[in-house]
Motif scaffolding. Structure first.
Motif, mmCIF file in Angstrom:
data_model
loop_
_atom_site.group_PDB
_atom_site.id
_atom_site.type_symbol
_atom_site.label_atom_id
_atom_site.label_comp_id
_atom_site.label_asym_id
_atom_site.label_seq_id
_atom_site.Cartn_x
_atom_site.Cartn_y
_atom_site.Cartn_z
ATOM 1 N N LEU A 182 24.495 62.021 25.254
ATOM 2 C CA LEU A 182 25.015 62.636 24.033
ATOM 3 C C LEU A 182 24.155 62.245 22.837
ATOM 4 O O LEU A 182 23.835 63.078 21.982
ATOM 5 N N LEU A 183 23.774 60.983 22.777
ATOM 6 C CA LEU A 183 22.941 60.511 21.674
ATOM 7 C C LEU A 183 21.554 61.144 21.716
ATOM 8 O O LEU A 183 20.965 61.476 20.695
ATOM 9 N N SER A 184 21.031 61.356 22.921
ATOM 10 C CA SER A 184 19.719 61.974 23.069
ATOM 11 C C SER A 184 19.727 63.432 22.602
ATOM 12 O O SER A 184 18.758 63.899 22.011
ATOM 13 N N GLU A 185 20.833 64.142 22.864
ATOM 14 C CA GLU A 185 20.891 65.561 22.516
ATOM 15 C C GLU A 185 21.163 65.796 21.039
ATOM 16 O O GLU A 185 20.549 66.659 20.416
ATOM 17 N N LYS A 221 34.282 66.936 29.341
ATOM 18 C CA LYS A 221 34.340 68.241 30.004
ATOM 19 C C LYS A 221 33.622 69.304 29.178
ATOM 20 O O LYS A 221 32.935 70.183 29.719
ATOM 21 N N LEU A 222 33.783 69.245 27.855
ATOM 22 C CA LEU A 222 33.091 70.213 26.993
ATOM 23 C C LEU A 222 31.579 70.076 27.149
ATOM 24 O O LEU A 222 30.850 71.077 27.165
ATOM 25 N N TYR A 223 31.101 68.834 27.274
ATOM 26 C CA TYR A 223 29.671 68.606 27.442
ATOM 27 C C TYR A 223 29.187 69.135 28.786
ATOM 28 O O TYR A 223 28.117 69.749 28.881
ATOM 29 N N LEU A 265 29.262 73.790 20.585
ATOM 30 C CA LEU A 265 29.852 74.046 19.268
ATOM 31 C C LEU A 265 31.248 73.436 19.159
ATOM 32 O O LEU A 265 31.594 72.827 18.138
ATOM 33 N N LYS A 266 32.057 73.603 20.198
ATOM 34 C CA LYS A 266 33.402 73.026 20.187
ATOM 35 C C LYS A 266 33.328 71.507 20.190
ATOM 36 O O LYS A 266 34.131 70.827 19.521
ATOM 37 N N LEU A 267 32.364 70.952 20.929
ATOM 38 C CA LEU A 267 32.196 69.505 20.993
ATOM 39 C C LEU A 267 31.833 68.934 19.623
ATOM 40 O O LEU A 267 32.407 67.934 19.172
ATOM 41 N N ILE A 268 30.906 69.597 18.915
ATOM 42 C CA ILE A 268 30.502 69.138 17.587
ATOM 43 C C ILE A 268 31.672 69.230 16.613
ATOM 44 O O ILE A 268 31.879 68.338 15.766
#
Length: 272
Positions: A209-212, A243-245, A251-254
């Motif tokens: 997640l941090l990398s993306e 799960k969103l990832y 977009l929903k995750l952000i």
């Protein structure tokens, strides 16, 4: 009567020893200095049985005095608890984990001299360093997955004690040899494979997640303290961010991360 007395004492002594070694459920909870820790891994080192904490950080496991419980979770120091008689009291025992300070590597961003040709541009584009480091961090060479340690169902959710045959029977690995029970062994192997895959994803998720999204998004835009990064992800985890990832719903995750960062910062400031 005198000759029978030693035999009677021997039987009483045997019954007493058997009663002392009988294990019963130990109820406890795992937390840090801020809140409870869900999905923490607990294993009885004496019986090789394991379980996970639920969403409230609670768990139960079969144990007896002098057993050793190992509690671990990514981002926290591993803790070993020696079981004592007081742990079986009326009040639920609390186990506190200490966080491990993490230092994030700097990533140098360079300009790309792209000319529009896929064949040439792909050679000039640097690799995702953060992603490569995340993959290299997943070293499971020290774990023997052949041992039946992790139970598929959380013990807190069981209505009765778990089956001891699968985890303690020394002949369990030979089940189905020359008979019609091979499908059961295959099913267990599939369950173990799914469990291992879930653990690998949970281990790599924070770094992926941090990398993306980048350090700027979390530490400057959302203003999440670096030492609270892993705890912030666990704070958002009940909303299904993993799960969103997986589903690619970025977009929903952000949107969830932006919204939850406000309440999270307010919570930790109130604690301080």
């Amino acid at each position: 009567m005198i000759k029978q007395l030693p035999i009677t004492l021997l039987l009483l002594l045997t019954l007493q020893i058997t009663a002392q070694e009988k294990r019963k459920f130990l109820y406890a909870s795992v937390h840090d200095e801020v809140a409870s820790v869900p999905n923490a891994h607990i294993i009885n080192l004496n019986t090789k049985q394991g379980t996970f904490t639920n969403d409230n950080g609670e768990f139960r496991i079969l144990a007896k005095p002098n057993d050793s419980l190992q509690i671990s979770f990514v981002g926290y120091e591993m803790k070993t608890l020696k079981v004592e008689t007081i742990h079986f009291g009326i009040e639920k025992h609390k186990i506190e984990l200490k966080k491990i300070a993490i230092e994030l590597d700097e990533v140098e961003v360079k300009k790309h001299n792209l000319i529009g040709s896929i064949a040439i541009d792909t050679k000039q584009t640097p690799k995702d360093i953060g992603l490569d480091k995340a993959k290299s961090a997943l070293d499971f060479s020290m774990i023997d997955f052949s041992e039946k340690v992790i139970l598929e169902i959380d013990e807190v959710d069981r209505s009765k004690p778990p089956s001891m045959i699968r985890t303690t029977d020394p002949t369990a690995s030979f089940a189905g040899a020359g008979t019609g029970f091979s499908s059961g062994l295959d099913k267990y192997a599939q369950q173990k494979k799914r469990t291992r895959k879930t653990i690998k994803f949970k281990e790599s998720f924070p770094k992926m997640l941090l990398s993306e999204f980048g350090k700027h998004f979390f530490f400057e835009e959302l203003k999440i303290p670096k030492d609270k990064y892993l705890h912030f992800l666990e704070y958002c985890n009940p909303l299904g961010i993993e799960k969103l990832y997986k589903d690619g719903n970025v977009l929903k995750l952000i949107e969830i991360l932006r919204k939850e960062s406000v309440s999270y910062l307010k919570t930790i400031h109130e604690k301080e």
